[in-house]
Design a protein around this motif. Structure first.
Motif, PDB file in Angstrom:
ATOM      1  N   UNK A   1       0.841  -1.210   0.000  1.00 39.14           N
ATOM      2  CA  UNK A   1       0.000   0.000   0.000  1.00 39.14           C
ATOM      3  C   UNK A   1       0.871   1.252   0.000  1.00 39.14           C
TER       4      UNK A   1
ATOM      5  N   UNK B   1      -0.773   4.603  -0.912  1.00 41.53           N
ATOM      6  CA  UNK B   1      -1.733   4.955   0.132  1.00 41.53           C
ATOM      7  C   UNK B   1      -1.012   5.609   1.306  1.00 41.53           C
TER       8      UNK B   1
ATOM      9  N   UNK C   1      -5.485   6.356  10.806  1.00 46.05           N
ATOM     10  CA  UNK C   1      -5.223   5.617   9.562  1.00 46.05           C
ATOM     11  C   UNK C   1      -3.810   5.064   9.527  1.00 46.05           C
TER      12      UNK C   1
ATOM     13  N   UNK D   1      -2.985   2.303  12.188  1.00 45.15           N
ATOM     14  CA  UNK D   1      -3.578   1.067  11.701  1.00 45.15           C
ATOM     15  C   UNK D   1      -3.208   0.769  10.262  1.00 45.15           C
TER      16      UNK D   1
ATOM     17  N   UNK E   1      -3.175  -2.942   9.158  1.00 45.99           N
ATOM     18  CA  UNK E   1      -4.351  -3.330   9.933  1.00 45.99           C
ATOM     19  C   UNK E   1      -4.540  -4.831  10.026  1.00 45.99           C
ATOM     20  N   UNK E   2      -3.790  -5.584   9.196  1.00 48.55           N
ATOM     21  CA  UNK E   2      -3.934  -7.039   9.288  1.00 48.55           C
ATOM     22  C   UNK E   2      -3.519  -7.520  10.665  1.00 48.55           C
ATOM     23  N   UNK E   3      -2.628  -6.757  11.305  1.00 46.69           N
ATOM     24  CA  UNK E   3      -2.180  -7.158  12.637  1.00 46.69           C
ATOM     25  C   UNK E   3      -3.147  -6.659  13.682  1.00 46.69           C
TER      26      UNK E   3
ATOM     27  N   UNK F   1      -4.460  -2.740  14.635  1.00 46.17           N
ATOM     28  CA  UNK F   1      -5.858  -2.325  14.513  1.00 46.17           C
ATOM     29  C   UNK F   1      -6.381  -1.835  15.860  1.00 46.17           C
TER      30      UNK F   1
ATOM     31  N   UNK G   1     -10.698  -4.773   9.930  1.00 49.32           N
ATOM     32  CA  UNK G   1      -9.303  -4.911  10.318  1.00 49.32           C
ATOM     33  C   UNK G   1      -9.003  -6.324  10.788  1.00 49.32           C
ATOM     34  N   UNK G   2      -7.738  -6.507  11.131  1.00 48.84           N
ATOM     35  CA  UNK G   2      -7.317  -7.823  11.581  1.00 48.84           C
ATOM     36  C   UNK G   2      -7.071  -8.744  10.400  1.00 48.84           C
TER      37      UNK G   2
END
Lengths: 625, 504
Positions: free
Chosen positions: A111, A114, A151, A154, A157-159, A163, B434-435
């Motif tokens: 990203x 972004x 933003x 996070x 944000x997968x973690x 998040x 998320x996550x």
């Protein structure tokens, strides 16, 4: 021109959000170019301002009518004065360097564009905040930087932790905003205006009590944004964001917004007599010490820096609280240099060590990455307050002004914190860069790539010479800010020298202790013995003094339980139970409900349509006549 | 141009479309969809004519028409809009085509679905345009049936219960209103009339005012809804098909707040003044209670439903504090809530179309699989949270500021609602988007499609426009708001007026 300062990064952000995906690498240059141009515009404005005589360096520009009801004007108005231009230069200057650093640091991230869009958006929001001449517009920037912080914390944000940290940051800041908003309402009611200049001009008419309440409500917002007691808990967690974010948002700029607000509205704080300022100074001093204690026991390199940031922000509030506003801003500036540098250096270390943040797994990196090691050392000495590095001048000035105001307790707290600061930063430097080379297995350490090195060297240089911006003389920062903030009262002669000497002594003491515990071969044994003397304290400090747990049990859990009661018991059982009971009694829902089912629906539909047709034709007939 | 009956055409165009659709073959699903879209889009275009011809400087009713309908009963066909109803007419005509777009997933009984949707639109537009009490009541009831059927026939598993609950709650409320209307009709000396503007200023004793106010209030409070009369709403919202939820939240709830503003306050100003503390208390309870309950919801639609209760609490609060800021903010917030909650329901519907579940726990990590949808969702969420720069902030700020001007301390719990909004929405967002992707069903989902862009992009544009440049809206709202405010105030001091007494 002032509007262009904001518009450039805003346009960059908008462009990248829409088209960034297709351009990957170019997006970094677009974003960096936008903020660099913004910095250039800021410089031009600055030099133009220097051309004006001291008292005529304040310009208000109305951009447009925004929210305007019943005589209350929430307008798009900008205020360009010495204070805001200093903030502009810090935000765009440090911002540019961090953009450049990120070109290399974020390489390969899926990203990528972004990220740069968010960075640009953040800069735009921060510039709105510092340039606003309207409290409501200031609040736009205030919340805008909060959004970008959300933003960017996070961003990965997968973690789960990232998040959660993002959400926590936003919500804790919202609690501060709750106070801030009430402050806005009170001020709007009492002053009848939201214009910053009019508020400051009219603050004296509010009466001491209301001015104090108004000032403290704004300060409540500042404790959120600038991570002070009791709302600092979000900042350590915010370290889950990419490191350039920590450097830019959570060290150099956004977290200083609270300091900026106190300084910007200093007439309001003064109008309430001493109460509001005393609260500001004491919260600052206690936070400074509290966070330094936690920093001294933390092993995560970024978290140490986060606590350090909280602690240094505390110094800025001490300065503001003892009416040394321009000195608070001075420390804000030098801190922006050396703390951004330290974060970026830590980022370079993590970059080289595949994301490792545990200092216990590092060591001797100076030889493996000389540029990072050398610049980091400059940051370390600067924050420790060693002559002639930047932090020495600004921190000494804060302690001196506290002394001059007769606030000896604040001075002593500040001095103690200075010793601790030198200690925990030396601990970090020794652990990471000195001693034997220690890296996680299978990693080939490399020095910072070029874009990152450029930022490190620039900030390193500023950390060395940054203090000279305020050397006694004509063109000093204090003098430049004086038309807005007045000249602070500083001690002179022997006392000044003695205070500076004391600050230096404790700084060296801190370094010396760290050396004894972390650099010398006997260090491990000494630490062990020391920790045994007060194991409960060590444990508490390592657990962040259980504050997160305390908030969890005292506020979050009861709040959740109450919400659960409302949702599951009161709403579902009591209210809805009552409704269903009534329905059951009149036998409404249960028997009638069945008729709606499929077979009957058509009849309903037909009857309804017929009804509509009849009514409609009736209407048309009648109306037509 | 302004003689052209834009408003009346807007009101009846959807009904005409519904009648025409009756002649279309029921098997041609695509044709039916595009026909409904065409009718609603045309309605919106005509409603722009209303907007264009609206005279900002006139605080009275405009652009309507007046004719006799049942003269022997004193019933007239009288329509018109002011700076309050103008926005609700536009909101309705703007959102209905988007609701049609959100109904592509309806595949069974498509024809009656769209016919009811169009009939509903006429009902809603009629409610906001009527200046005759009888006409108003007819339209009010007309909205009830199609919505009932939309929920009952095209809803989810528990639709029958939800539809019946919605129907009975609303009906019970409106019967009380009917009684009050009839009393008012007979109470007026001289020629009995339902003409709203003639009924204004009818001298009534305070006791009568109180009773009639309560009659109207009961009906509107159910519709808003105010706690504790809200329990129909979570069920109806949750069980309704997406278009139903969108219109229910965005428009039907506004019929309640609009009714308070248009009828309950101006017709019975003395009773209304007396009721202010009670209504404000209910509004603030709604703000806090709705938010608290929303936090704990496991179903996304239910969460949004409870958030509506909290948001409508803000609207009612603003309307009753008796300051121009509160009133203007309340009126603007009706539009804002329509946009942001409407969009939220569209988005939840979009998620449902993909995963066929509304449970938060079934999601997780969607920002990775559907990044654009996640971005749009966050944008709308921020609007709902009241982020400055987006629409929700302008309304909430004005409401809270107005509340402070009128009743300082009341603003504290209300403002706390702003904190709670961030909690329930961001917590939900975090769990859905998320996550890591934990459920394989979420691993490969299609991102936003063109149709979804078409329904969300216009809303997002307005969310941003109102946030950045609310002046065109506020300029039209303020004169009409001023009139209602003056009815809530004693003739003495007007709070909230700083510098420029008497408004612009």
């Amino acid at each position: 021109m002032a509007a262009a300062v904001i518009a450039l990064p805003l346009a960059g952000a908008a462009f990248l959000l829409f088209f960034g995906k297709r351009m990957s690498k170019a997006s970094a240059y677009i974003a960096s170019g936008a903020i660099a141009l913004s910095f250039l515009s800021g410089l031009i404005l600055f030099f133009r301002m220097l051309g004006e005589p001291g008292e005529e360096r304040s310009f208000v520009m109305k951009v447009y009518d925004w929210v305007n009801v019943g005589g209350i004007h929430g307008n798009g108005e900008l205020l360009l004065d010495p204070l805001s231009i200093v903030m502009v230069l810090v935000v765009t200057g440090v911002g540019t360097l961090i953009h450049v650093y990120s070109i290399g640091y974020m390489e390969g991230d899926p990203r990528y564009s972004r990220f740069f869009a968010y960075l640009n958006l953040f800069c735009a929001a921060m510039l709105i905040l510092v340039l606003a001449d309207n409290l409501l517009l200031l609040f736009v920037g205030w919340e805008g930087v909060g959004l970008c912080s959300y933003l960017l914390i996070g961003f990965w944000f997968e973690r789960e932790v990232a998040a959660g940290a993002a959400k926590k940051a936003f919500i804790v800041n919202r609690i501060g905003d709750f106070s801030f908003l009430l402050g806005i309402f009170l001020i709007a009611d009492e002053i009848g205006s939201l214009s910053v200049t009019e508020i400051n001009a009219g603050a004296a008419t509010m009466g001491t009590t209301l001015a104090t309440v108004g000032a403290l409500l704004l300060f409540g917002g500042a404790t959120g944004k600038s991570a002070q007691i009791p709302l600092y808990v979000w900042l350590p967690d915010a370290m889950e964001g990419p490191t350039p974010v920590s450097a830019l948002i959570h060290a150099a700029t956004m977290v200083t917004a609270g300091v900026y607000v106190v300084v910007r509205f200093s007439p309001l704080f003064v109008a309430g007599g001493t109460t509001a300022l005393t609260v500001v100074a004491w919260i600052g001093a206690l936070t400074a010490l509290w966070a330094a204690l936690m920093a001294a026991f933390e092993y995560d390199i970024k978290r140490v820096l986060a606590y350090s940031t909280i602690s240094q922000l505390g110094y800025m509030f001490i300065a503001s609280g003892v009416a040394g506003y321009s000195i608070g801003i001075f420390h804000l500036v030098t801190h922006a240099f050396f703390k951004a540098l330290l974060f970026l250096g830590a980022g370079a270390v993590m970059h080289a060590l595949a994301g490792e943040t545990d200092m216990r797994k590092m060591g001797g990196l100076r030889r493996a990455m000389p540029v990072v090691g050398l610049t980091f050392a400059a940051g370390w000495l600067a924050i420790s307050g060693i002559f002639p590095f930047a932090g020495f001048w600004s921190k000494d000035a804060i302690l001196a002004v506290a002394w001059e105001q007769g606030e000896y307790a604040l001075w002593a707290l500040g001095l103690l914190t200075a010793a601790l600061t030198a200690f925990y930063m030396s601990r970090m430097y020794f652990r990471v860069f000195e001693g034997d080379l220690e890296v996680p297995e299978g990693i080939h350490v490399h020095d910072a790539p070029r874009t990152m090195a450029v930022a490190l060297v620039s900030l390193g240089a500023l950390s060395v010479v940054g203090g000279f911006f305020n050397l006694p003389g004509v063109l000093t920062l204090e003098h430049f800010l004086a038309p807005v903030l007045g000249e602070p009262e500083v001690p002179h002669g022997v006392i000044a020298w003695a205070l500076a000497g004391a600050a230096l002594v404790v700084a060296f003491a801190g370094i010396f202790v760290a050396r004894a515990l972390y650099l010398q071969p006997e260090g491990d044994a000494r630490r062990e013995r020391l920790e045994k003397t007060a194991p409960w304290f060590v444990g508490a400090a390592r657990s962040k003094f259980y504050v997160d747990e305390f908030y969890g049990r005292a506020i979050v859990a009861p709040g959740k339980a109450f919400a659960g009661f409302c949702a599951d018991i009161f709403d579902k059982r009591v209210l809805d139970g009552l409704v269903n009971g009534v329905a059951w009694v009149v036998n409404g829902v249960s028997s009638k409900g069945r008729h709606v089912q499929t077979g009957y629906v058509r009849n309903y539909a037909v009857i309804f349509l017929l009804g509509v047709v009849v009514i409609a034709s009736f209407m048309f007939l009648r109306v037509g006549v | 141009m302004s003689d052209f009956p834009f408003l009346d055409i807007v009101v009846f165009l959807p009904l005409a479309g519904a009648l025409l659709m009756g002649f279309l073959p029921k098997g041609k699903v695509a044709l039916l969809r595009y026909a409904a879209l065409a009718v609603t889009a045309a309605t919106f275009l005509v409603s722009l004519g209303v907007f264009a011809n609206f005279d900002t400087s006139d605080s009275g009713f405009q652009l309507g028409s007046s004719a006799e309908w049942i003269p022997e009963w004193g019933v007239g066909y009288i329509t018109g809009v002011d700076g309050i109803s103008l926005w609700l007419v536009l909101l309705t005509s703007f959102l209905t085509p988007l609701a049609v777009l959100a109904s592509w997933s309806v595949t069974e009984r498509v024809k009656p679905f769209f016919i009811f949707l169009l009939a509903l639109e006429t009902g809603m537009l009629g409610v906001f345009s009527s200046l005759d009490m009888f006409l108003f009541y007819v339209f009010w009831e007309v909205t009830l049936v199609p919505m009932y059927l939309l929920i009952g026939m095209w809803g989810y598993a528990n639709r029958i219960y939800a539809a019946m609950k919605f129907f009975l709650f609303t009906l019970a409320g409106s019967l009380l209103m009917l009684v009050a209307i009839l009393y008012l009709y007979f109470a007026v000396g001289g020629e009995p009339t339902f003409n709203y503007q003639e009924l204004l200023g009818t001298p009534l004793t305070l006791d009568v005012q109180r009773l009639l106010f309560l009659g109207f209030f009961a009906s509107f409070a159910v519709k808003v809804p105010l706690v504790p009369l809200h329990t129909w709403l979570p069920d109806a919202h949750t069980e309704a098909p997406t278009a139903g939820s969108v219109l229910l939240a965005a428009v039907l709830l506004k019929m309640g707040t609009y009714g308070l503003l248009r009828f309950a306050i101006p017709l019975f100003p003395d009773a209304a003044r007396e009721m202010v503390p009670i209504v404000m208390t209910l509004a603030i309870i709604g703000i806090v209670y709705g938010a608290l309950v929303a936090i704990m919801q496991k179903d996304l639609k239910r969460l949004v439903a409870y958030s509506s209760i909290a948001h409508l609490g803000f609207v009612v609060l603003g309307m009753f504090v008796g300051t121009i800021q509160g009133m203007s903010g309340g009126i603007l917030q009706m539009v804002n809530h329509g946009l942001s909650t409407g969009a939220l329901f569209m988005l939840v519907g979009a998620l449902y179309d993909r995963r066929h579940t509304r449970l938060i726990a079934d999601y997780g990590g969607l920002a990775k699989t559907v990044p654009v949808l996640a971005g749009v969702f966050l944008f709308v969420t921020m609007s709902s949270i009241g982020l400055p720069g987006l629409n929700g902030f302008v309304g909430e700020f004005l409401i809270l500021l107005g509340t402070f001007f009128g009743y300082q301390w009341w603003v504290v719990p209300a403002t706390f609602g702003v904190v709670l909004a961030a909690i329930y929405l961001l917590w939900a967002y975090r769990r859905v988007f998320h996550g890591p992707v934990t459920n394989q069903a979420n691993a490969a989902l299609p991102d936003m499609e063109v149709r979804e862009w078409l329904m969300l992009a216009p809303v997002m544009a307005l969310i941003l426009l109102i946030g950045v440049y609310p002046k065109p809206f506020l300029d039209r709202i303020e004169p009409s708001a001023e009139k209602v405010v003056s009815q809530l105030q004693d003739s003495s001091m007007i709070p909230g007026q700083v510098e420029e007494a008497g408004g612009p």
